[in-house]
Scaffold this motif. Structure first.
Motif, PDB file in Angstrom:
ATOM      1  N   SER A 195       0.698  -1.011   0.066  1.00 30.45           N
ATOM      2  CA  SER A 195       0.118  -0.100  -0.160  1.00 30.45           C
ATOM      3  C   SER A 195       0.833   1.251  -0.101  1.00 30.45           C
ATOM      4  CB  SER A 195      -0.695  -0.145   1.151  1.00 30.45           C
ATOM      5  OG  SER A 195      -1.643   1.111   1.183  1.00 30.45           O
ATOM      6  N   ARG A 196       1.862   1.305   0.797  1.00 31.81           N
ATOM      7  CA  ARG A 196       2.980   2.561   1.029  1.00 31.81           C
ATOM      8  C   ARG A 196       3.377   2.631  -0.659  1.00 31.81           C
ATOM      9  NH1 ARG A 196       0.737   3.278   4.828  1.00 31.81           N
ATOM     10  NH2 ARG A 196       2.051   3.825   7.098  1.00 31.81           N
ATOM     11  N   LEU A 197       3.692   1.332  -1.275  1.00 34.18           N
ATOM     12  CA  LEU A 197       4.321   1.589  -2.698  1.00 34.18           C
ATOM     13  C   LEU A 197       3.241   1.821  -3.707  1.00 34.18           C
ATOM     14  CD1 LEU A 197       6.900  -1.355  -2.388  1.00 34.18           C
ATOM     15  CD2 LEU A 197       7.274   1.431  -2.139  1.00 34.18           C
ATOM     16  N   ASP A 198       1.720   2.228  -3.459  1.00 30.13           N
ATOM     17  CA  ASP A 198       0.951   2.587  -4.253  1.00 30.13           C
ATOM     18  C   ASP A 198       0.653   1.322  -5.134  1.00 30.13           C
ATOM     19  OD1 ASP A 198       0.161   5.140  -3.199  1.00 30.13           O
ATOM     20  OD2 ASP A 198       1.708   6.020  -4.419  1.00 30.13           O
ATOM     21  N   VAL A 220       8.755  -1.530   5.866  1.00 31.33           N
ATOM     22  CA  VAL A 220       7.788  -0.479   6.034  1.00 31.33           C
ATOM     23  C   VAL A 220       8.116   0.547   6.949  1.00 31.33           C
ATOM     24  CG1 VAL A 220       5.265  -0.139   7.311  1.00 31.33           C
ATOM     25  CG2 VAL A 220       5.909  -2.461   5.928  1.00 31.33           C
ATOM     26  N   GLU A 221       8.863   0.392   7.853  1.00 23.03           N
ATOM     27  CA  GLU A 221       9.340   1.438   8.717  1.00 23.03           C
ATOM     28  C   GLU A 221      10.489   2.503   8.077  1.00 23.03           C
ATOM     29  OE1 GLU A 221      11.852   2.062  12.916  1.00 23.03           O
ATOM     30  OE2 GLU A 221      11.249   0.048  12.222  1.00 23.03           O
ATOM     31  N   ARG A 222      11.060   1.919   7.098  1.00 15.83           N
ATOM     32  CA  ARG A 222      12.139   3.090   6.418  1.00 15.83           C
ATOM     33  C   ARG A 222      11.392   3.670   5.313  1.00 15.83           C
ATOM     34  NH1 ARG A 222      18.041   0.711   7.112  1.00 15.83           N
ATOM     35  NH2 ARG A 222      17.799  -0.294   9.067  1.00 15.83           N
ATOM     36  N   LEU A 223      10.296   3.003   4.586  1.00 13.78           N
ATOM     37  CA  LEU A 223       9.676   3.652   3.801  1.00 13.78           C
ATOM     38  C   LEU A 223       8.663   4.645   4.572  1.00 13.78           C
ATOM     39  CD1 LEU A 223       8.182   0.785   1.438  1.00 13.78           C
ATOM     40  CD2 LEU A 223       9.450   2.886   0.883  1.00 13.78           C
ATOM     41  N   ASP A 224       8.279   4.466   5.552  1.00  8.89           N
ATOM     42  CA  ASP A 224       7.624   5.524   6.239  1.00  8.89           C
ATOM     43  C   ASP A 224       8.446   6.737   6.850  1.00  8.89           C
ATOM     44  OD1 ASP A 224       5.015   4.297   6.488  1.00  8.89           O
ATOM     45  OD2 ASP A 224       5.239   3.334   8.294  1.00  8.89           O
ATOM     46  N   ASP A 225       9.512   6.540   7.113  1.00  3.76           N
ATOM     47  CA  ASP A 225      10.449   7.602   7.366  1.00  3.76           C
ATOM     48  C   ASP A 225      10.799   8.416   6.217  1.00  3.76           C
ATOM     49  OD1 ASP A 225      10.513   6.962   9.950  1.00  3.76           O
ATOM     50  OD2 ASP A 225      12.347   5.565   9.848  1.00  3.76           O
ATOM     51  N   ARG A 226      10.976   7.608   5.053  1.00  8.85           N
ATOM     52  CA  ARG A 226      11.314   8.450   3.796  1.00  8.85           C
ATOM     53  C   ARG A 226       9.996   9.215   3.267  1.00  8.85           C
ATOM     54  NH1 ARG A 226      15.012   7.845  -0.317  1.00  8.85           N
ATOM     55  NH2 ARG A 226      16.296   6.536   0.974  1.00  8.85           N
ATOM     56  N   ARG A 228       7.784  10.595   5.072  1.00 14.12           N
ATOM     57  CA  ARG A 228       7.355  11.570   5.778  1.00 14.12           C
ATOM     58  C   ARG A 228       8.426  12.827   5.603  1.00 14.12           C
ATOM     59  NH1 ARG A 228       5.989   7.677   9.927  1.00 14.12           N
ATOM     60  NH2 ARG A 228       8.117   7.554  10.544  1.00 14.12           N
ATOM     61  N   LEU A 229       9.635  12.620   5.232  1.00 18.52           N
ATOM     62  CA  LEU A 229      10.409  13.410   4.784  1.00 18.52           C
ATOM     63  C   LEU A 229       9.969  14.372   3.406  1.00 18.52           C
ATOM     64  CD1 LEU A 229      13.835  11.905   5.788  1.00 18.52           C
ATOM     65  CD2 LEU A 229      12.741  14.110   6.818  1.00 18.52           C
ATOM     66  N   LEU A 230       9.749  13.656   2.728  1.00 16.99           N
ATOM     67  CA  LEU A 230       9.323  13.826   1.240  1.00 16.99           C
ATOM     68  C   LEU A 230       8.189  14.502   1.268  1.00 16.99           C
ATOM     69  CD1 LEU A 230       9.991  10.865  -1.028  1.00 16.99           C
ATOM     70  CD2 LEU A 230      11.283  12.737  -0.877  1.00 16.99           C
ATOM     71  N   ALA A 231       7.023  14.182   2.047  1.00 10.07           N
ATOM     72  CA  ALA A 231       5.500  14.941   1.861  1.00 10.07           C
ATOM     73  C   ALA A 231       5.088  15.797   3.071  1.00 10.07           C
ATOM     74  CB  ALA A 231       4.534  13.841   1.742  1.00 10.07           C
ATOM     75  N   GLY A 232       6.428  15.866   4.008  1.00 10.60           N
ATOM     76  CA  GLY A 232       6.186  16.786   5.291  1.00 10.60           C
ATOM     77  C   GLY A 232       5.224  15.986   6.088  1.00 10.60           C
ATOM     78  N   GLY A 233       4.890  14.743   6.241  1.00 12.46           N
ATOM     79  CA  GLY A 233       4.170  14.291   7.292  1.00 12.46           C
ATOM     80  C   GLY A 233       2.841  13.862   6.573  1.00 12.46           C
ATOM     81  N   ASN A 234       2.656  14.322   5.343  1.00 11.17           N
ATOM     82  CA  ASN A 234       1.278  14.147   4.651  1.00 11.17           C
ATOM     83  C   ASN A 234       1.406  12.982   3.729  1.00 11.17           C
ATOM     84  OD1 ASN A 234      -1.296  13.972   3.587  1.00 11.17           O
ATOM     85  ND2 ASN A 234      -1.105  16.251   3.022  1.00 11.17           N
ATOM     86  N   ARG A 235       1.147  11.696   4.023  1.00 12.61           N
ATOM     87  CA  ARG A 235       1.335  10.680   3.230  1.00 12.61           C
ATOM     88  C   ARG A 235       0.584  10.931   1.878  1.00 12.61           C
ATOM     89  NH1 ARG A 235       1.941   7.800  -0.242  1.00 12.61           N
ATOM     90  NH2 ARG A 235       2.233   5.605  -0.512  1.00 12.61           N
ATOM     91  N   ALA A 236      -0.686  11.489   1.955  1.00 12.76           N
ATOM     92  CA  ALA A 236      -1.754  11.578   0.989  1.00 12.76           C
ATOM     93  C   ALA A 236      -1.186  12.474  -0.163  1.00 12.76           C
ATOM     94  CB  ALA A 236      -2.938  12.092   1.478  1.00 12.76           C
ATOM     95  N   ALA A 237      -0.061  13.324   0.414  1.00 12.86           N
ATOM     96  CA  ALA A 237       0.443  14.491  -0.673  1.00 12.86           C
ATOM     97  C   ALA A 237       1.373  13.914  -1.620  1.00 12.86           C
ATOM     98  CB  ALA A 237       0.980  15.684   0.155  1.00 12.86           C
ATOM     99  N   LEU A 238       1.815  12.657  -1.297  1.00 15.67           N
ATOM    100  CA  LEU A 238       3.040  12.061  -2.282  1.00 15.67           C
ATOM    101  C   LEU A 238       2.082  11.277  -3.622  1.00 15.67           C
ATOM    102  CD1 LEU A 238       5.847  11.592  -1.818  1.00 15.67           C
ATOM    103  CD2 LEU A 238       5.303   9.467  -1.294  1.00 15.67           C
ATOM    104  N   PRO A 239       2.430  12.010  -4.666  1.00 18.65           N
ATOM    105  CA  PRO A 239       1.783  11.430  -5.743  1.00 18.65           C
ATOM    106  C   PRO A 239       2.771  10.204  -6.304  1.00 18.65           C
ATOM    107  CG  PRO A 239       3.336  13.244  -6.438  1.00 18.65           C
ATOM    108  CD  PRO A 239       2.967  13.281  -4.898  1.00 18.65           C
ATOM    109  N   ARG A 240       1.926   9.413  -7.231  1.00 21.27           N
ATOM    110  CA  ARG A 240       2.464   8.097  -7.432  1.00 21.27           C
ATOM    111  C   ARG A 240       3.806   8.167  -8.072  1.00 21.27           C
ATOM    112  NH1 ARG A 240      -3.144   6.207  -8.743  1.00 21.27           N
ATOM    113  NH2 ARG A 240      -3.811   4.842  -7.133  1.00 21.27           N
ATOM    114  N   HIS A 241       4.015   9.121  -9.188  1.00 25.60           N
ATOM    115  CA  HIS A 241       5.318   9.188  -9.682  1.00 25.60           C
ATOM    116  C   HIS A 241       6.421   9.427  -8.759  1.00 25.60           C
ATOM    117  CE1 HIS A 241       5.825  13.706  -9.548  1.00 25.60           C
ATOM    118  NE2 HIS A 241       4.484  13.736  -9.701  1.00 25.60           N
ATOM    119  N   GLN A 242       6.115  10.363  -7.516  1.00 24.30           N
ATOM    120  CA  GLN A 242       7.032  10.445  -6.616  1.00 24.30           C
ATOM    121  C   GLN A 242       7.279   9.223  -5.786  1.00 24.30           C
ATOM    122  OE1 GLN A 242       8.845  13.564  -6.205  1.00 24.30           O
ATOM    123  NE2 GLN A 242      10.117  12.057  -5.022  1.00 24.30           N
ATOM    124  N   THR A 243       6.381   8.372  -5.523  1.00 25.31           N
ATOM    125  CA  THR A 243       6.435   7.022  -5.117  1.00 25.31           C
ATOM    126  C   THR A 243       7.505   6.154  -5.689  1.00 25.31           C
ATOM    127  OG1 THR A 243       4.078   6.856  -4.063  1.00 25.31           O
ATOM    128  CG2 THR A 243       5.176   4.818  -4.149  1.00 25.31           C
TER     129      THR A 243
END
Length: 744
Positions: A195-198, A220-226, A228-243
């Motif tokens: 799910s994290r990897l869309d 999973v933990e390391r992906l979450d950390d990465r 959070r840094l990319l999207a400023g804590g907002n997972r929904a703001a991360l588009p699929r191409h950025q994933t």
């Protein structure tokens, strides 16, 4: 669930529309879906399904060349390649799959639009991040792989693991951690990871590789950390191409500095590369040549590189998204021009070495290797074309590859590079490129002379005066001076011999060819020898010595090069048809003409049409029609059209005139020809009779699969058989019990 509904929807769209574009972000699986759709539609198109990968191309002008190459179109005229392509497709009922169109959008739009307008039985599937914007285009956005939701996880492992995203992860993880499986304990973590990897297939594959060093929870933990840094804590703001980008970044960070560098260096290859090419391009100030194999192996283990078996060798390639990423890193390092130059230099050295070896026994191997390197050769030319001061070496590479352009009938492409490189900075195409131009011209002249002889109303052309013979230098003198010029010397003799036959001096043509043929045979050369044997066959035919003519034409057909050359095979069948007419075998001539026309129609409809429109009909056709009548001729001609390539060769080597019945063993012919098999061919025949595949034969005899395939082809040709089952019949009828050869 998964891709099944998308495959079904794609098939539905293609039933009502002629253009389907699969869109979606990088790494979502557009190519995989296109391939699955193509596989399921194989039987729906009479003329097949053809996949053209456009990812390796950078030059828009090369798009029609790439499509023509995949379709096997070989045109010897100077017409526009798109016009030739459309003429070929106009009578075809096929599916054309154009993969990775986005970076060549203008050229793809022009090609697809023209094809759909003028070839009404052709349908097109395109994969692209952008739509083509053509009338009638249907779009199907490829969705990420479905991932089970929390309530679906509650149904248990068996139900959840059927989700394609989880299934893909489990398969890839098991490849690096044998025995890995989704269990009740790790199910939630795997689902959360996917799910994290869309649900992006490429991202899932790259993450699964890390299972060799991390547990699923850690991934999973390391992906979450990465994220959070990319999207400023907002997972929904991360588009699929950025994933996908984040996942590729992560994979890059987990590589050692040496692996990162080799990844970037290998990105200059437009296609796959063998180890020798990888070593030549990667070895430099930061990587030793002896270390390249180890690093390449590590990148394969990490799923950065894909290893593909190609006959007896292994080739390596980067997926399109990973290649683009590597090029970015190479540019950041400031090494791109230097490394692209190393790639060009490697292929120039390879071309020069192959030119020296060309007049010899390695011709088929050389052509097969250069075919595999075609995308990289284009990358080398593109570097020369787009980099100031490099055009001259590009022209040198064009000229050095004269044998490749001529042998593979790639006149489209050689003209493209010659013209554009010559225009670059005012460079004139002289010196080495003149070899390519000369070879192309003399081969065309040989073909035109041969066609003129076979189309003449009679063989009473104007005799050549005795004093008209030009001085001919001994081939022995050329060998002692410049052996690399031998092909040119032999081709020159063939052209002169064709002219002599055309001008009613076939006896002198025979004399001219004799020395050249002996030299070709001594060197194990096949390409120029095929021209010599056809010319000798025509000369003896013109002299009325039909048995000698038949012998030389059949010797030509027994060359492995000719069997794999549609042009050479078709022209030899034309010569045999003319000989058959001379022997009074009009029906046999008509069958051979049908078999020849089928080949020509498949590879060069334009030339066949042009001959019909100008009334240039072969003398064998005119005389066969006169003997058989139109109805009888057409009946025999249609029988020829039904023959496969193997059946046409087998029929041509038979003494009797009946076209082979499918599946019926030619026992008489087989026994008569049995002594022509070499000991190795007898071994291969035994294994064929046991039902082994070419791959299994290669393993049993410790030879390359390509070599095994060549042995099987020659056995069928020599024995006058049409399929592998007949080999078993032949062995049963010719081998006493206990005396069959066994593999060593």
């Amino acid at each position: 669930m998964g891709r099944r509904h998308e495959v079904a929807e794609a098939k539905r769209i293609l039933s009502v529309s002629r253009l389907l574009t699969l869109t979606g972000v990088g790494g979502v699986g557009k190519t995989r879906l296109a391939v699955r759709v193509a596989e399921q539609l194989l039987r729906a198109f009479a003329d097949g399904v053809w996949l053209v990968s456009l990812a390796p191309l950078q030059d828009q002008a090369l798009v029609p060349y790439a499509v023509a190459d995949v379709l096997g179109i070989r045109d010897e005229t100077d017409r526009d390649p798109l016009a030739v392509l459309v003429e070929h497709l106009r009578e075809q009922q096929l599916l054309l799959v154009l993969d990775n169109c986005e970076h060549l959008l203008d050229a793809c739009v022009r090609l697809v639009g023209t094809v759909l307008t003028q070839a009404v039985e052709v349908r097109v599937v395109a994969t692209s991040r952008h739509r083509l914007c053509l009338l009638g285009e249907y779009l199907l956005e490829v969705q990420p792989l479905p991932v089970p939701k929390r309530e679906e996880l509650a149904r248990g492992v068996a139900a959840a693991k059927r989700f394609p995203a989880l299934e893909l992860f489990a398969n890839r993880a098991a490849a690096v951690v044998p025995g890995f499986a989704i269990t009740a304990e790790n199910l939630e973590a795997v689902a959360r990871l996917c799910s994290r990897l869309d649900g992006l297939p490429l991202a899932i594959e790259l993450a699964a590789v890390q299972m060799r060093i991390l547990q699923v929870d850690q991934l999973v933990e390391r992906l979450d950390d990465r994220y959070r840094l990319l999207a400023g804590g907002n997972r929904a703001a991360l588009p699929r191409h950025q994933t996908l980008r984040s996942t590729v970044d992560w994979s890059y960070d987990l590589c050692t500095p040496r692996e990162q560098l080799v990844w970037a260096l290998l990105s200059v290859f437009a296609g796959s590369a063998d180890l020798s090419a990888a070593e030549a391009v990667c070895a430099g100030e930061d990587v030793e040549r002896v270390d390249v194999l180890d690093v390449v192996s590590e990148l394969v283990d990490k799923s950065i590189l894909v290893a593909v078996a190609d006959g007896s060798s292994i080739r390596y390639r980067l997926l399109s998204s990973l290649r683009d990423y590597g090029l970015e890193k190479l540019n950041e390092l400031g090494k791109a021009p230097t490394v692209r130059g190393r790639l060009r230099d490697y292929y120039l050295r390879l071309a020069e070495e192959y030119e020296r070896q060309w007049f010899g026994p390695r011709q088929l191997e050389i052509i097969a290797h250069l075919r595999a390197e075609q995308d990289n050769l284009r990358a080398a030319f593109d570097f020369c074309l787009t980099t100031p001061g490099e055009a001259r070496l590009g022209l040198k590479l064009v000229g050095t590859l004269w044998f490749y352009w001529s042998c593979c009938v790639l006149r489209f492409e050689v003209r493209h590079w010659l013209r554009n490189l010559a225009l670059c900075e005012g460079v004139k195409p002289r010196g080495a490129p003149a070899k390519a131009q000369w070879a192309s011209g003399v081969v065309s002249l040989i073909h035109s002379r041969s066609a003129a002889v076979l189309q003449a109303d009679d063989r009473s052309g104007r005799p050549v005066p005795e004093q008209a013979d030009p001085p001919v230098i001994s081939l022995a003198d050329i060998v002692s001076d410049r052996s690399d010029l031998m092909s040119f010397a032999v081709l020159g003799r063939v052209e002169l011999a064709c002219s002599l036959v055309f001008r009613s001096s076939p006896e002198r043509a025979v004399q001219l060819c004799a020395e050249a043929l002996a030299v070709c045979e001594a060197y194990g050369e096949q390409w120029a020898r095929s021209y010599l044997l056809r010319t000798l066959a025509m000369a003896y035919w013109a002299m009325g010595e039909f048995d000698s003519a038949t012998t030389h034409a059949r010797d030509c057909l027994r060359l492995e090069y000719v069997v794999h050359s549609p042009q050479g095979l078709s022209r030899t069948l034309d010569v045999l048809a003319a000989i058959a007419i001379g022997q009074g075998a009009a029906e046999r001539a008509a069958v051979l003409l049908g078999a020849s026309d089928k080949i020509w129609h498949r590879i060069s409809r334009g030339q066949s049409t042009a001959q019909q429109q100008t009334g240039r009909i072969r003398v064998s056709e005119r005389r066969a029609r006169k003997t058989l009548g139109d109805r009888g001729f057409e009946r025999a001609f249609q029988r020829g059209l039904t023959l496969s390539t193997d059946e046409a060769v087998a029929y041509s080597l038979q003494e009797r005139s009946e076209a082979p019945s499918r599946g019926a063993p030619q026992e008489t012919t087989a026994r008569a020809a049995s002594s022509g098999l070499t000991p190795r061919e007898r071994q291969v025949a035994e294994l064929v009779a046991q039902g082994l595949t070419d791959k299994q034969i290669a393993s049993a005899l410790v030879i390359a699969q390509r070599t095994a395939e060549g042995h099987v082809q020659r056995i069928l040709v020599k024995l006058g058989l049409t399929n592998r089952t007949q080999v078993a019949v032949w062995l049963t009828s010719t081998d006493p019990p206990g005396e069959r050869p066994q593999p060593r």
